[in-house]
Design a protein around this motif. Structure first.
Motif, PDB file in Angstrom:
ATOM      1  N   ILE A 167      74.315 -42.349  58.249  1.00  0.00           N
ATOM      2  CA  ILE A 167      73.264 -43.194  59.053  1.00  0.00           C
ATOM      3  C   ILE A 167      73.725 -42.842  60.556  1.00  0.00           C
ATOM      4  CG2 ILE A 167      73.406 -45.211  57.374  1.00  0.00           C
ATOM      5  CD1 ILE A 167      75.049 -46.689  59.652  1.00  0.00           C
ATOM      6  N   LYS A 168      72.588 -42.905  61.169  1.00  0.00           N
ATOM      7  CA  LYS A 168      72.878 -42.492  62.706  1.00  0.00           C
ATOM      8  C   LYS A 168      73.119 -43.886  63.403  1.00  0.00           C
ATOM      9  CE  LYS A 168      70.484 -40.076  66.413  1.00  0.00           C
ATOM     10  NZ  LYS A 168      69.398 -39.106  66.778  1.00  0.00           N
ATOM     11  N   LEU A 169      74.248 -43.885  64.333  1.00  0.00           N
ATOM     12  CA  LEU A 169      74.351 -45.238  64.814  1.00  0.00           C
ATOM     13  C   LEU A 169      73.304 -45.705  65.644  1.00  0.00           C
ATOM     14  CD1 LEU A 169      78.276 -44.627  65.615  1.00  0.00           C
ATOM     15  CD2 LEU A 169      77.271 -46.215  63.958  1.00  0.00           C
ATOM     16  N   ALA A 170      72.748 -44.778  66.357  1.00  0.00           N
ATOM     17  CA  ALA A 170      71.688 -45.192  67.592  1.00  0.00           C
ATOM     18  C   ALA A 170      70.406 -45.642  66.899  1.00  0.00           C
ATOM     19  CB  ALA A 170      71.234 -43.796  68.133  1.00  0.00           C
ATOM     20  N   ASP A 171      70.276 -45.532  65.559  1.00  0.00           N
ATOM     21  CA  ASP A 171      69.203 -46.088  64.771  1.00  0.00           C
ATOM     22  C   ASP A 171      69.377 -47.305  64.618  1.00  0.00           C
ATOM     23  OD1 ASP A 171      68.000 -43.580  64.566  1.00  0.00           O
ATOM     24  OD2 ASP A 171      68.338 -43.125  62.406  1.00  0.00           O
ATOM     25  N   TYR A 172      70.417 -48.004  64.625  1.00  0.00           N
ATOM     26  CA  TYR A 172      70.851 -49.290  64.576  1.00  0.00           C
ATOM     27  C   TYR A 172      71.281 -49.979  65.694  1.00  0.00           C
ATOM     28  CZ  TYR A 172      70.356 -48.377  59.407  1.00  0.00           C
ATOM     29  OH  TYR A 172      69.776 -48.158  58.506  1.00  0.00           O
ATOM     30  N   GLY A 173      71.069 -49.358  66.985  1.00  0.00           N
ATOM     31  CA  GLY A 173      71.055 -50.016  68.329  1.00  0.00           C
ATOM     32  C   GLY A 173      72.547 -49.969  68.524  1.00  0.00           C
ATOM     33  N   ILE A 174      73.432 -49.049  68.072  1.00  0.00           N
ATOM     34  CA  ILE A 174      74.804 -48.881  68.434  1.00  0.00           C
ATOM     35  C   ILE A 174      74.991 -47.568  69.199  1.00  0.00           C
ATOM     36  CG2 ILE A 174      77.165 -48.479  67.461  1.00  0.00           C
ATOM     37  CD1 ILE A 174      76.492 -50.137  64.951  1.00  0.00           C
ATOM     38  N   THR A 175      74.927 -47.886  70.728  1.00  0.00           N
ATOM     39  CA  THR A 175      74.954 -46.639  71.726  1.00  0.00           C
ATOM     40  C   THR A 175      76.016 -46.356  72.288  1.00  0.00           C
ATOM     41  OG1 THR A 175      73.683 -48.106  73.083  1.00  0.00           O
ATOM     42  CG2 THR A 175      72.069 -46.908  71.580  1.00  0.00           C
ATOM     43  N   TYR A 176      77.183 -46.993  71.935  1.00  0.00           N
ATOM     44  CA  TYR A 176      78.404 -46.752  72.740  1.00  0.00           C
ATOM     45  C   TYR A 176      78.721 -45.233  72.739  1.00  0.00           C
ATOM     46  CZ  TYR A 176      83.276 -47.518  74.544  1.00  0.00           C
ATOM     47  OH  TYR A 176      84.283 -47.360  75.216  1.00  0.00           O
ATOM     48  N   ASN A 177      78.852 -44.513  73.853  1.00  0.00           N
ATOM     49  CA  ASN A 177      79.023 -43.258  73.731  1.00  0.00           C
ATOM     50  C   ASN A 177      80.334 -42.696  73.127  1.00  0.00           C
ATOM     51  OD1 ASN A 177      78.728 -40.491  74.186  1.00  0.00           O
ATOM     52  ND2 ASN A 177      79.073 -40.731  76.519  1.00  0.00           N
ATOM     53  N   LEU A 178      80.348 -42.293  71.988  1.00  0.00           N
ATOM     54  CA  LEU A 178      81.547 -41.404  71.379  1.00  0.00           C
ATOM     55  C   LEU A 178      81.591 -39.955  71.245  1.00  0.00           C
ATOM     56  CD1 LEU A 178      81.618 -43.897  68.321  1.00  0.00           C
ATOM     57  CD2 LEU A 178      83.157 -43.780  70.277  1.00  0.00           C
ATOM     58  N   GLY A 179      80.488 -39.383  71.948  1.00  0.00           N
ATOM     59  CA  GLY A 179      80.220 -38.143  72.077  1.00  0.00           C
ATOM     60  C   GLY A 179      79.162 -37.537  70.762  1.00  0.00           C
TER      61      GLY A 179
END
Length: 196
Positions: A167-179
């Protein structure tokens, strides 16, 4: 003796055979065995692109229905306690529970409910369904395989499956920048169920 009486045993035997065949091919429900720790939900994500960080969810439950004769009749339902995330590092786990990531106070549960299951090989399956995480619901596909099934030493009957998905984290609204190397999370699900 009438013709009907002569053939009654035949009709009865045929009916029993048809009924038995139907009963054997009916979907069977299994409860996921979390009490005995014979199931696990694990994940991994890249750390800075240099290594893999691994973890798991310690608390989850659910069930699955499996029809070996017609796999499309099968289904799976899993609920995860997001607060049970465990990466073997207390401070990191605290951060992962915060609103930077899982926000477990607001979203204490994650769920997966299958919408279709398709046989893709001798023991392989494509499991599609809705994953709800961090308050967002998206359709995902799990590449799964049947591990095996049979009687256990305690008089029960078990079946086990393993699956992976990304899964892509951003697809689930998790946008904390981990690189960029840490944009995706790989999940592995190992589900052993006890027939109900």
């Amino acid at each position: 003796m009438t013709i009907l009486n002569r053939f009654t045993p035949f009709f009865l035997a045929t009916g029993l055979m048809v009924f038995s065949s139907f009963a054997l091919s009916a979907p069977v429900k299994y409860e996921i065995d979390t009490k005995g720790m014979h199931a696990s939900i694990n994940f991994k994500i890249q750390h800075l692109g240099y290594s893999w960080l691994t973890g798991r969810f310690d608390q989850f439950g659910g069930d699955f229905t499996y029809d070996k004769e017609n796999v499309s009749n099968s289904e799976v339902n899993v609920t995860i306690d997001t607060n049970s995330i465990n990466t073997n590092h207390a401070e990191r786990d605290k951060h992962l529970r915060s609103n930077d990531f899982l926000d477990v106070k607001k979203f204490p549960k994650a769920t997966f409910v299958s919408s279709s299951i398709e046989k893709t090989g001798d023991k392989t399956l494509a499991v599609k369904g809705k994953l709800t995480l961090h308050g967002v619901t998206k359709t995902i596909e799990i590449d799964a395989q049947k591990v095996g099934e049979g009687k256990d030493p305690w008089g029960g009957y078990r079946a086990g499956f393993s699956g992976t998905t990304l899964i892509k984290l951003a697809d689930y609204g998790i946008t904390y920048n981990l690189g960029p190397a840490s944009a995706n999370v790989y999940f592995q699900l190992n589900l052993e169920g006890v027939r109900q």
